[in-house]
Design an enzyme around this catalytic site. Structure first.
Site, PDB file in Angstrom:
ATOM      1  N   GLU A  36     -12.532 -19.654  -4.005  1.00 35.43           N
ATOM      2  CA  GLU A  36     -11.135 -19.499  -4.519  1.00 35.43           C
ATOM      3  C   GLU A  36     -11.026 -20.669  -5.495  1.00 35.43           C
ATOM      4  O   GLU A  36     -10.846 -21.738  -4.804  1.00 35.43           O
ATOM      5  CB  GLU A  36     -10.118 -19.221  -3.463  1.00 35.43           C
ATOM      6  N   CYS A  46       3.644 -11.016  -5.011  1.00 35.86           N
ATOM      7  CA  CYS A  46       4.804  -9.786  -5.195  1.00 35.86           C
ATOM      8  C   CYS A  46       5.984 -10.435  -4.699  1.00 35.86           C
ATOM      9  O   CYS A  46       7.103 -10.120  -4.999  1.00 35.86           O
ATOM     10  CB  CYS A  46       4.437  -8.643  -4.178  1.00 35.86           C
ATOM     11  N   ASN A 311      -5.406  -4.232  -1.662  1.00 32.29           N
ATOM     12  CA  ASN A 311      -5.640  -4.513  -0.006  1.00 32.29           C
ATOM     13  C   ASN A 311      -6.196  -3.206   0.458  1.00 32.29           C
ATOM     14  O   ASN A 311      -7.592  -3.508   1.200  1.00 32.29           O
ATOM     15  CB  ASN A 311      -4.060  -4.624   0.696  1.00 32.29           C
TER      16      ASN A 311
END
Ligand SMILES: Cc1cc2nc3c(=O)[nH]c(=O)nc-3n(C[C@H](O)[C@H](O)[C@H](O)COP(=O)(O)OP(=O)(O)OC[C@H]3O[C@@H](n4cnc5c(N)ncnc54)[C@H](O)[C@@H]3O)c2cc1C
Length: 459
Positions: A36, A46, A311
């Site tokens: 990452e 979100c 997801n």
């Protein structure tokens, strides 16, 4: 010897894949390394608008699982601040750069998950480096914007560029922080994710809370004073501002994939099958905002960058990598948002999508209320349905209204997913009590109206 899974991208899709694979295969069987490039794993982009507004006070509340949790509970070797710069499919290796200054590493893989997300649109004028111009893609973006809002001289005016759902949510967040906000949208209306007649209701609600809306107008440049933005430039003159938020949409982040020779679809996303395998490339999987998927109503490829899909797709990839069987069956375009208390939901096709896909259809708008008319707090609810002619199959639905509007779209999404006709829908056994709905639920009223419209057209 353990096999090796490498995951590129440590947010929704990538870490869903990693954790699902781990649930099915222990560390002696599968070693998992996740790269990452940012500072966080499994965070909720979100939630950024609600953190900016102050409704969510702390950044860390937006983090579902941090790197330590992945290391300890899931035995995932998470390499933070490591950017993967190349994928070598022949040697089955990735090359990653340590952004903390530690140089380059090469890591072998048997299986690869590509979950790099999306790239926000950033026009040239926004790249010039003036202080006070922000995206809201990552928690770092959110932190930079919050710091600017709290810096001196205190910003008092904001321009949000782009009227999609992120622009709308950010405009509301900044109003709630007491700024004077102008939203600039190139199209004739903000909220083009719904039809213009429904978007008008949203626009009215935005104006009612004090957002100035300038439509049919493009930002073409910035003016700055002492390195800080002081205005955005438009064909109708400058709009003075102390900060600019970009909400101009995203495209799949596929630069690495493309360089490695992974196949891209017509929307620019990585091409995958239902099990999230990259088409024609054994051992390589992709999920989330970087992939193309299929629209179940039109059968056409689409790129729909939403956390809900990321997801699910990551989970599907992880289950399959773990030796199970799972599929992602496509999307129908369900989405919800709000402007203060006004809720907006949509699913399926808008009128223009239905037309472009060659459907004959009727569309109806039904006005109703969220509760029985006499019950305290009863407020208007507008439901729009689009139904195929002559079959009556539901093609699309939109709802705008006060409480209980947004999640009502899920009833319509389930109907649409299952190919129900509006005739079938009139018989649905939906819940009724005065605090929750009128005796005829707004969904049923709209379905009846659609049946009437179909009958009137001699279906
Ligand atoms: C302000 C905002 C509000 C949103 N609201 C909603 C909502 O209400 N509902 C909804 O469904 N969706 C919403 N979304 C969309 C949702 O956040 C995304 O769809 C979701 O985060 C996608 O997950 P992902 O894992 O595919 O990609 P991302 O979340 O973008 O994660 C990809 C990760 O990969 C990393 N990465 C990229 N390239 C490399 C590389 N070369 N090496 C190492 N790491 C790399 C990135 O740093 C990033 O952390 C919103 C998004 C924003 C920005």
């Amino acid at each position: 010897m353990a096999q090796r899974l490498i995951v590129i991208g440590g947010d929704a899709a990538g870490m869903a894949a990693a954790s699902q694979a781990r649930r099915r295969r222990d560390r002696g069987d599968l070693e998992i390394v996740a790269f990452e490039r940012g500072h966080f794993t499994s965070y909720s982009a979100c939630g950024i608008p609600y953190w900016i507004s102050g409704l969510v006070p702390e950044r860390d509340e937006l983090i579902a699982r941090d790197p330590a949790t992945f290391r300890e509970k899931f035995a995932v070797d998470v390499r933070m601040r490591h950017e993967v710069t190349a994928i070598d499919l022949d040697r089955r290796e990735v090359v990653a750069r340590d952004l903390g200054g530690g140089g380059e590493v090469r890591e072998r893989f048997d299986t690869l998950v590509y979950a790099t997300g999306a790239v926000p649109t950033k026009p040239d004028w926004a790249r010039a480096g003036a202080g006070g111009v922000f995206g809201v893609q990552t928690l770092d973006d959110g932190a930079a914007l919050r710091a600017w809002l709290e810096s001196e001289p205190r910003p008092r005016r904001a321009v949000v560029v782009g009227g999609g759902y992120i622009g709308v949510e950010m405009a509301e967040a900044l109003i709630q922080r007491g700024l004077s906000v102008t939203l600039v949208e190139q199209a004739e209306q903000p909220m083009s994710t719904v039809d213009p007649d429904m978007a008008e209701l949203v626009t009215d609600a935005m104006r009612a809370i004090g957002i100035t809306i300038r439509t049919g107008l493009a930002v073409t440049g910035l003016e700055e004073t002492d390195g800080r933005v002081s205005a955005v430039v438009t064909a109708e003159g400058p709009i003075p501002t102390d900060l600019v938020v970009l909400g101009l949409g995203v495209r799949p982040n596929t630069a690495l994939a493309e360089a490695a020779g992974l196949p891209l679809g017509v929307t620019g996303g990585v091409r995958v099958d239902r099990r999230m395998r990259v088409a024609g490339v054994p051992g390589v999987w992709a999920a989330g905002d970087c992939v193309e998927t299929v629209h179940r109503v039109t059968g056409m490829p689409v790129h729909v960058p939403l956390g809900t899909h990321a997801n699910k797709q990551g989970r599907v990839a992880g289950i399959n990598i773990g030796g199970g069987y799972a599929t992602f069956l496509g999307v129908i375009g369900t989405a919800v948002t709000k402007v203060c208390d006004l809720e907006v939901g949509r699913t399926g096709l808008r009128e223009r999508d239905a037309r472009a896909a060659g459907f004959e259809f009727v569309s109806v708008i039904a006005q109703s209320t969220n509760r029985a008319g006499y019950y305290p707090g009863s407020r208007p609810m507008t439901v729009k349905l689009i139904a195929e002619k002559p079959s009556g199959r539901l093609l699309g639905a939109q709802i705008v209204g006060w409480s209980e509007a947004a999640k009502r779209i899920d009833t319509l999404a389930v109907a649409l997913w299952n190919g129900m006709t509006v005739d079938d829908m009139t018989a649905l056994d939906l819940g009724y009590a005065p605090p929750y709905a009128p005796v005829w639920d707004p969904v049923l009223i709209a379905a009846r109206k659609a049946v009437d419209a179909l009958t009137a057209t001699d279906r």
